[in-house]
Design a protein around this motif. Structure first.
Motif, PDB file in Angstrom:
ATOM      1  N   THR A 207       2.004 -12.518   2.668  1.00  0.00           N
ATOM      2  CA  THR A 207       2.935 -11.397   2.553  1.00  0.00           C
ATOM      3  C   THR A 207       3.226 -11.120   1.086  1.00  0.00           C
ATOM      4  O   THR A 207       2.852 -11.898   0.203  1.00  0.00           O
ATOM      5  N   ASN A 208       3.907 -10.005   0.828  1.00  0.00           N
ATOM      6  CA  ASN A 208       4.306  -9.643  -0.544  1.00  0.00           C
ATOM      7  C   ASN A 208       3.123  -9.782  -1.504  1.00  0.00           C
ATOM      8  O   ASN A 208       3.254 -10.345  -2.595  1.00  0.00           O
ATOM      9  N   SER A 209       1.982  -9.248  -1.084  1.00  0.00           N
ATOM     10  CA  SER A 209       0.741  -9.412  -1.839  1.00  0.00           C
ATOM     11  C   SER A 209       0.527  -8.209  -2.749  1.00  0.00           C
ATOM     12  O   SER A 209       0.200  -7.111  -2.288  1.00  0.00           O
ATOM     13  N   PHE A 210       0.719  -8.435  -4.051  1.00  0.00           N
ATOM     14  CA  PHE A 210       0.648  -7.368  -5.041  1.00  0.00           C
ATOM     15  C   PHE A 210      -0.232  -7.789  -6.214  1.00  0.00           C
ATOM     16  O   PHE A 210      -0.393  -8.979  -6.496  1.00  0.00           O
ATOM     17  N   MET A 219       0.024  -2.946  -3.884  1.00  0.00           N
ATOM     18  CA  MET A 219      -0.296  -3.913  -2.850  1.00  0.00           C
ATOM     19  C   MET A 219      -1.804  -3.945  -2.623  1.00  0.00           C
ATOM     20  O   MET A 219      -2.543  -3.144  -3.200  1.00  0.00           O
ATOM     21  N   ASN A 222      -3.445  -0.659  -1.830  1.00  0.00           N
ATOM     22  CA  ASN A 222      -3.276   0.466  -2.754  1.00  0.00           C
ATOM     23  C   ASN A 222      -4.599   1.213  -2.918  1.00  0.00           C
ATOM     24  O   ASN A 222      -5.636   0.591  -3.173  1.00  0.00           O
ATOM     25  N   SER A 251       0.496  -4.777   2.389  1.00  0.00           N
ATOM     26  CA  SER A 251       0.855  -5.934   1.574  1.00  0.00           C
ATOM     27  C   SER A 251       0.750  -7.253   2.321  1.00  0.00           C
ATOM     28  O   SER A 251       0.982  -8.315   1.719  1.00  0.00           O
ATOM     29  N   SER A 252       0.398  -7.223   3.607  1.00  0.00           N
ATOM     30  CA  SER A 252       0.386  -8.453   4.406  1.00  0.00           C
ATOM     31  C   SER A 252      -0.850  -8.494   5.298  1.00  0.00           C
ATOM     32  O   SER A 252      -1.377  -7.455   5.695  1.00  0.00           O
TER      33      SER A 252
END
Length: 272
Positions: A207-210, A219, A222, A251-252
């Protein structure tokens, strides 16, 4: 005996002796065996021998940072000597790669089928460095790698125990043309390197993958990035671990572990 990890590794803990890395071309781990698409998903999955997850690139540019979180999965030691690593990183995704900057956690099954968990970072080709953090199944982990010139910043936080580690390290030639969120089946090295069986777990969710490239932070999904979805196939024609589709916000994603629940042919699973 002294064991050694190749690239993209944490250290094997528990009853096994501390590992040191050896110089092996990083990108060889990511040579695609095949790429397939199914009607259920337009995005095909490339199949590799040891990585499952997502890799992104930016046209003509480089990444300055990658971030991601996951919950350390429960491991079942059905196969003594098996291992699983969970990490985020920059570089290392080309067939001619010579560097990889990464931070993550590992779960390792000893020869007597006892599981241990550890945290580590690695600036390949330097050896992996184990972190003074306690990692347990169910802990929420947040990891980050940032590169500025030859300075690499690595950070890992255990949000469940509120413990953290961060460091800045000089690196001669960091690689920054890709960003990754990966589950890996590591290798153990004596004179030569042998890939370890992937430890059994149900699934792990990133998760919260940027990632950040230039002035843009986005993310995994994108549209500024080109991305590659990687399924793991230790045995040709059969999937061992596969990433599911990205969440709606990009993002996940989940990586599903298949061995122990019946491996399935690539043609049936790569597109799920």
């Amino acid at each position: 005996d002294v064991l050694a990890r190749g690239p993209a590794r944490g250290s094997i803990a528990g009853s096994m002796k501390k590992l040191v890395s050896v110089t092996v071309a990083v990108g060889l781990l990511l040579v695609s065996i095949s790429a397939q698409a199914t009607p259920r998903e337009a995005e095909p999955a490339s199949v590799t021998r040891s990585w499952a997850g997502y890799v992104v690139r930016t046209q003509g540019g480089s990444f300055a940072e990658v971030k991601g979180s996951w919950v350390q999965p429960q491991i079942v030691c059905n196969r003594p000597g098996s291992s699983a690593a969970f990490w985020v990183g920059l570089g290392g995704a080309n067939s001619d790669s010579e560097a990889l900057e990464q931070v993550g956690t590992s779960a390792d099954c000893s020869g007597s089928a006892l599981v241990s968990h550890s945290a580590w970072y690695q600036l390949f080709p330097a050896p992996p460095v184990e972190l003074p953090l306690t990692i347990r199944p169910g802990d929420t982990i947040a990891a980050e790698v940032a590169v500025s010139g030859r300075t690499v910043t690595l950070a890992l936080r255990n949000l469940s125990t509120r413990s953290s580690f961060s460091t800045e390290r000089w690196m001669r030639s960091p690689e920054t043309d890709s960003a990754e969120w990966i589950v890996e089946a590591p290798s153990a090295c004596f004179v030569t390197c042998v890939q370890l069986p992937l430890a059994d777990f149900d699934r792990v969710r990133f998760t919260n993958s940027f990632a950040t490239a230039g002035a843009r932070t986005g993310m995994i999904g994108n549209p500024a990035w080109s991305r590659r979805r990687l399924a793991m196939s230790i045995r040709r024609g059969w999937t061992t671990a596969v990433p599911r589709s990205l969440s709606d916000n990009g993002s996940s994603f989940d990586v599903i572990r298949l061995q122990g629940r019946g491996r399935m042919p690539l043609r049936e699973l790569v597109g799920q």
